[in-house]
Design an enzyme around this catalytic site. Structure first.
Site, PDB file in Angstrom:
ATOM      1  N   LYS A   9       0.838  -1.206   0.000  1.00 17.96           N
ATOM      2  CA  LYS A   9       0.000   0.000   0.000  1.00 17.96           C
ATOM      3  C   LYS A   9       0.873   1.256   0.000  1.00 17.96           C
ATOM      4  CE  LYS A   9      -3.786  -2.447   2.317  1.00 17.96           C
ATOM      5  NZ  LYS A   9      -4.771  -2.451   3.445  1.00 17.96           N
ATOM      6  N   TYR A  49     -12.215  -3.250  -3.194  1.00 11.88           N
ATOM      7  CA  TYR A  49     -12.800  -3.255  -1.851  1.00 11.88           C
ATOM      8  C   TYR A  49     -14.323  -3.173  -1.931  1.00 11.88           C
ATOM      9  CZ  TYR A  49      -8.221  -2.844   0.377  1.00 11.88           C
ATOM     10  OH  TYR A  49      -6.939  -3.087   0.824  1.00 11.88           O
ATOM     11  N   PHE A  57     -15.956   3.573   7.180  1.00 13.76           N
ATOM     12  CA  PHE A  57     -14.542   3.905   7.000  1.00 13.76           C
ATOM     13  C   PHE A  57     -14.079   3.752   5.555  1.00 13.76           C
ATOM     14  CE2 PHE A  57     -15.032  -0.339   8.940  1.00 13.76           C
ATOM     15  CZ  PHE A  57     -14.507  -1.144   7.939  1.00 13.76           C
ATOM     16  N   ARG A  85      -1.052 -14.780   3.685  1.00 15.79           N
ATOM     17  CA  ARG A  85      -2.012 -14.129   4.589  1.00 15.79           C
ATOM     18  C   ARG A  85      -1.483 -14.168   6.041  1.00 15.79           C
ATOM     19  NH1 ARG A  85      -6.488 -10.709   4.046  1.00 15.79           N
ATOM     20  NH2 ARG A  85      -7.827 -11.109   5.800  1.00 15.79           N
ATOM     21  N   THR A  91      -6.201  -8.356  10.627  1.00 13.75           N
ATOM     22  CA  THR A  91      -6.686  -6.998  10.333  1.00 13.75           C
ATOM     23  C   THR A  91      -6.656  -6.098  11.580  1.00 13.75           C
ATOM     24  OG1 THR A  91      -8.190  -8.012   8.738  1.00 13.75           O
ATOM     25  CG2 THR A  91      -8.596  -5.703   9.301  1.00 13.75           C
ATOM     26  N   ARG A 102       2.496  -6.879   9.532  1.00 10.60           N
ATOM     27  CA  ARG A 102       1.761  -5.816  10.234  1.00 10.60           C
ATOM     28  C   ARG A 102       2.247  -5.698  11.683  1.00 10.60           C
ATOM     29  NH1 ARG A 102      -4.310  -6.922   7.671  1.00 10.60           N
ATOM     30  NH2 ARG A 102      -4.007  -5.651   5.793  1.00 10.60           N
ATOM     31  N   ASN A 112      -1.912   0.026   7.220  1.00 10.51           N
ATOM     32  CA  ASN A 112      -1.498  -1.333   7.581  1.00 10.51           C
ATOM     33  C   ASN A 112      -0.635  -2.003   6.514  1.00 10.51           C
ATOM     34  OD1 ASN A 112      -3.436  -1.979   5.711  1.00 10.51           O
ATOM     35  ND2 ASN A 112      -4.899  -2.809   7.175  1.00 10.51           N
ATOM     36  N   HIS A 115      -1.853  -5.600   1.556  1.00 10.85           N
ATOM     37  CA  HIS A 115      -3.058  -6.392   1.310  1.00 10.85           C
ATOM     38  C   HIS A 115      -2.640  -7.762   0.829  1.00 10.85           C
ATOM     39  CE1 HIS A 115      -6.753  -7.889  -0.519  1.00 10.85           C
ATOM     40  NE2 HIS A 115      -5.999  -8.209  -1.553  1.00 10.85           N
ATOM     41  N   GLU A 126      -8.386 -11.660  -7.905  1.00 13.66           N
ATOM     42  CA  GLU A 126      -7.548 -10.489  -7.630  1.00 13.66           C
ATOM     43  C   GLU A 126      -6.271 -10.473  -8.482  1.00 13.66           C
ATOM     44  OE1 GLU A 126      -7.033 -10.196  -3.352  1.00 13.66           O
ATOM     45  OE2 GLU A 126      -9.046  -9.335  -3.136  1.00 13.66           O
TER      46      GLU A 126
END
Ligand code: ATP
Ligand code: MG
Length: 145
Positions: A9, A49, A57, A85, A91, A102, A112, A115, A126
């Site tokens: 990100k 998303y 949010f 993952r 999360t 993270r 964070n 993804h 994806e």
């Protein structure tokens, strides 16, 4: 062998952590099948998303994900979806564990860093969302294909 999608990100790019995070996956033995820097457009963010657009949010996610370039990575390996993952971490900030990306580097749930696809089905969709077929590479490594 599975492929999964990782997005580094904008905060990863801003904090000069691209190499650090890519190294984690290389050191684990996972294979980079595709990698590119790009801007996430609002339309692409809405699509990616789509499960979040009704959340209060979501405007913060949209603003963050489009504030600067991201790095998209297609990662390949045995059980890659689940392995990646787990390496990224959960999360919620309260669930962050040292040793995960993270847990070690992220500053907040809004920033964070990374993804990763959350299921095998999602991963297929994806990877195809971010990579054309000719942007994905198949190659052999001597000890671990
Ligand atoms: P990502 O999809 O970005 O990898 P994730 O799979 O861990 O993250 P999701 O449930 O898909 O989490 O949520 C997408 C993003 O929405 C998260 O990265 C986070 O920035 C934001 N988010 C999720 N839940 C919350 C929440 N309760 N409060 C604020 N932001 C949240
Ligand atoms: Mg998610």
């Amino acid at each position: 062998m599975q492929r999964t999608l990782v997005l580094l990100k904008p905060d990863t790019v801003q904090r000069s952590l691209i190499g650090t995070l890519v190294s984690r996956f290389e050191q684990k033995g996972l294979k980079i099948a595709g990698l590119k820097m790009m801007n996430m457009t609002p339309a692409l963010c809405d699509e990616h998303y789509s499960h979040m657009t009704s959340k209060p949010f979501y405007p913060a996610i949209l603003s963050f994900m489009t504030c600067g370039p991201i790095v998209a990575i297609a990662i390949e390996g045995h059980d890659a979806v689940s392995v990646v993952r787990k390496m990224c971490g959960l999360t919620a900030e309260s669930e962050w564990v040292s040793g995960t990306i993270r847990g070690d580097y992220a500053r907040s749930i809004d920033n964070n860093l990374i993804h990763s696809s959350d299921s095998e089905e999602t991963a297929k969709v994806e990877v195809a969302r971010f990579f054309q077929d000719n942007e994905l590479f198949t190659y052999t490594r001597s000890l671990n294909s």
